[in-house]
Design an enzyme around this catalytic site. Sequence first.
Site, PDB file in Angstrom:
ATOM      1  NE  ARG A  61     -17.666  62.851 -70.304  1.00 17.86           N
ATOM      2  CZ  ARG A  61     -17.297  63.235 -69.087  1.00 17.86           C
ATOM      3  NH1 ARG A  61     -16.158  63.854 -68.916  1.00 17.86           N
ATOM      4  NH2 ARG A  61     -18.053  62.996 -68.040  1.00 17.86           N
ATOM      5  CD  GLU A  98     -21.648  60.701 -59.701  1.00 16.58           C
ATOM      6  OE1 GLU A  98     -21.075  60.444 -60.764  1.00 16.58           O
ATOM      7  OE2 GLU A  98     -22.581  61.521 -59.639  1.00 16.58           O
TER       8      GLU A  98
END
Length: 176
Positions: A61, A98
Site C-alpha cells: 500500500r 506486531e
Amino acid sequence: MDGFNLDNYIRKVPNFPKMGILFYDITSILSTPTAYRYCIDKMIELYRNKNIDAVAAIEARGFLFAASFAYCMNIPIIPIRKKGKLPGVTLSKKYALEYGSAEIEVHRADVPKSKRVLLTDDLIATGGTLNAARSILIEGGAEVPEIFGIVGLPFLDYQKILEHTPVTTLINYDNE
C-alpha cells in the site's frame, strides 16, 4: 481542503489479520478520489521544499501513495519489497512485526548514494518495518531525513524505534 476529515475514509476492522488486532484499512481512501487527492496534496505540501531526491515505499500500500507523490515531484520511487520478490542484487533486513516477523529488501542499485530519500508507508504501527527499511537505505548510502505515513498508531510507540528521524502522519489514532 482544510477541515477534510480523513477518519471518514479509514475503516477499523477488529480481529484482522488475527484475533486481538484492530486493522486500520485505508482502501476507502484509495476508492475515493477526493480522499486520495487529499493525501497526495498533503504530501506535496509537506515535502515540496525539503529537497527530497527520491521516495522509498514499503510494499504494497505504500507504493500507491509514493508513486503518485514521486510522479508529482518528478523524483524516482524506490520499491521496498518482501524477501524474494526482487531479481537483482539486494540489501535485506529481518524485523519483528506486531504479529510475527518478516524480511524486506531493496535493489542495491536503486538506492541513491548521498541522496535524500523520503521513506513512506500507508500506516505506521510499531515502526519495525520502517526501521528495517531505513537501515537498508542507509546501508546502501542514502540519507533518510524523514518518514511519512498516512496513519499513525503512536500508542504502539513507533517513536522509540524510529527516534532520530522525524515522523509525520496525516492522522493518528490512540488505543481504541
